[in-house]
Motif scaffolding. Structure first.
Motif, PDB file in Angstrom:
ATOM      1  N   GLU A 119      -0.350 -36.613 114.729  1.00 22.65           N
ATOM      2  CA  GLU A 119       0.818 -36.978 113.935  1.00 22.65           C
ATOM      3  C   GLU A 119       0.796 -36.146 112.661  1.00 22.65           C
ATOM      4  O   GLU A 119      -0.225 -36.059 111.981  1.00 22.65           O
ATOM      5  CB  GLU A 119       0.789 -38.470 113.605  1.00 22.65           C
ATOM      6  CG  GLU A 119       2.021 -38.915 112.864  1.00 22.65           C
ATOM      7  CD  GLU A 119       2.032 -40.414 112.608  1.00 22.65           C
ATOM      8  OE1 GLU A 119       3.021 -40.881 112.041  1.00 22.65           O
ATOM      9  OE2 GLU A 119       1.060 -41.098 112.960  1.00 22.65           O
ATOM     10  N   THR A 121       2.540 -35.601 108.960  1.00 21.34           N
ATOM     11  CA  THR A 121       3.379 -36.215 107.920  1.00 21.34           C
ATOM     12  C   THR A 121       3.198 -35.452 106.619  1.00 21.34           C
ATOM     13  O   THR A 121       2.253 -34.677 106.464  1.00 21.34           O
ATOM     14  CB  THR A 121       3.000 -37.689 107.685  1.00 21.34           C
ATOM     15  OG1 THR A 121       1.648 -37.753 107.231  1.00 21.34           O
ATOM     16  CG2 THR A 121       3.178 -38.532 108.923  1.00 21.34           C
ATOM     17  N   GLU A 125       3.935 -39.108 102.909  1.00 19.86           N
ATOM     18  CA  GLU A 125       4.552 -39.642 104.120  1.00 19.86           C
ATOM     19  C   GLU A 125       6.028 -39.259 104.286  1.00 19.86           C
ATOM     20  O   GLU A 125       6.760 -39.894 105.024  1.00 19.86           O
ATOM     21  CB  GLU A 125       4.353 -41.160 104.217  1.00 19.86           C
ATOM     22  CG  GLU A 125       2.885 -41.512 104.306  1.00 19.86           C
ATOM     23  CD  GLU A 125       2.640 -42.934 104.726  1.00 19.86           C
ATOM     24  OE1 GLU A 125       3.560 -43.578 105.242  1.00 19.86           O
ATOM     25  OE2 GLU A 125       1.496 -43.390 104.541  1.00 19.86           O
ATOM     26  N   ARG A 126       6.442 -38.204 103.599  1.00 15.26           N
ATOM     27  CA  ARG A 126       7.796 -37.667 103.782  1.00 15.26           C
ATOM     28  C   ARG A 126       7.679 -36.270 104.382  1.00 15.26           C
ATOM     29  O   ARG A 126       6.727 -35.556 104.127  1.00 15.26           O
ATOM     30  CB  ARG A 126       8.517 -37.542 102.433  1.00 15.26           C
ATOM     31  CG  ARG A 126       8.858 -38.829 101.791  1.00 15.26           C
ATOM     32  CD  ARG A 126       9.655 -38.653 100.524  1.00 15.26           C
ATOM     33  NE  ARG A 126       9.599 -37.284 100.018  1.00 15.26           N
ATOM     34  CZ  ARG A 126      10.203 -36.881  98.926  1.00 15.26           C
ATOM     35  NH1 ARG A 126      10.904 -37.700  98.216  1.00 15.26           N
ATOM     36  NH2 ARG A 126      10.123 -35.638  98.525  1.00 15.26           N
ATOM     37  N   LEU A 127       8.678 -35.880 105.164  1.00 17.98           N
ATOM     38  CA  LEU A 127       8.674 -34.539 105.744  1.00 17.98           C
ATOM     39  C   LEU A 127       9.774 -33.651 105.163  1.00 17.98           C
ATOM     40  O   LEU A 127       9.958 -32.544 105.610  1.00 17.98           O
ATOM     41  CB  LEU A 127       8.813 -34.611 107.269  1.00 17.98           C
ATOM     42  CG  LEU A 127       7.541 -34.988 108.006  1.00 17.98           C
ATOM     43  CD1 LEU A 127       7.792 -35.080 109.500  1.00 17.98           C
ATOM     44  CD2 LEU A 127       6.428 -33.988 107.743  1.00 17.98           C
TER      45      LEU A 127
END
Length: 187
Positions: A119, A121, A125-127
Motif C-alpha cells: 500500500e 500513501t 496519508e494523502r496522495l
C-alpha cells in the motif's frame, strides 16, 4: 472371544500448502479394528485462532463423534480455516480419535505460504500534492507491506503529465518484510 479395542487413522494427504485465505481440507480414514462396535469421538487441535470443522467425507453436518461397526472404516473431512492476518509458516493439526480404551493419533501439517500486500500513501496519508512548473517539488511517500510474506524486487515508477519528470528515491527496494514500512521521496 472378541478382539481388543483398536482404532487406526490414515490421512490421505497429511501435508497441505495454501495461502492465508485458503481453507485446508484434510481427509482422514478412521478404521475400527477392534472386536466391538464403537462410538468414536473425533477431535482436531489447531494453533490458536485457527478453526477446525469435522464432517463426514461427503456430509456438511459438523460432528464430534461417529459410530463405527467392527471392521468398518469411515473417512472424515477436517476443514481448517486460518485466522485473518495469519503469518506464513507451518502449523500442525493434531487429530485424535477415542472410544473407551482405544485411541489413535495423527499429526497433519498446514503450510501457509503468505502473500505480500503493498500500500502506497502520502506521509500524512494523502496522495495529492502541490507542485509548481519548473521547480522541484519533493513529495514524501510511505510504502507499507500489510501482507503475511515479504515483498521482493519492488520497482517504483510513475506516469507523469507531458513535460514533467518524476523520479523516486529509492527507485527499487529489494525486500519489504511483513508489517514493515519504507519512506520514499518522489522528486
Amino acid at each position: 472371544e472378541s478382539l481388543p479395542p483398536k482404532l487406526t487413522l490414515k490421512p490421505e494427504l497429511p501435508d497441505l500448502r495454501g495461502s492465508p485465505t485458503s481453507d485446508f481440507e484434510f481427509k482422514v480414514a478412521i478404521h475400527n479394528e477392534g472386536g466391538d462396535d464403537a462410538m468414536v469421538r473425533v477431535d482436531a487441535n489447531t494453533a490458536q485462532g485457527f478453526r477446525a470443522k469435522i464432517t463426514e467425507q461427503y456430509g456438511s453436518q459438523e460432528l464430534t463423534s461417529l459410530p463405527l461397526k467392527t471392521g468398518e472404516e469411515k473417512t472424515v473431512t477436517i476443514k481448517v480455516t486460518p485466522p485473518f492476518g495469519v503469518k506464513q509458516g507451518k502449523y500442525p493439526v493434531d487429530v485424535r480419535v477415542t472410544s473407551g480404551k482405544a485411541q489413535a493419533h495423527t499429526r497433519l501439517m498446514m503450510e501457509v505460504t503468505g502473500e505480500p500486500k503493498l500500500e502506497l500513501t502520502g506521509s500524512d496519508e494523502r496522495l495529492n500534492a502541490f507542485a509548481e512548473a519548473g521547480v522541484e517539488s519533493p513529495i514524501e511517500l510511505v510504502l507499507a507491506n500489510d501482507g503475511s510474506a515479504p515483498a521482493q524486487g519492488i520497482k517504483l515508477n510513475a506516469t507523469s503529465p507531458t513535460g514533467w519528470k518524476v523520479t523516486f528515491r529509492p527507485q527499487t527496494i529489494n525486500s519489504l518484510a511483513p508489517d514493515a514500512k519504507e519512506t520514499i521521496r518522489a522528486l
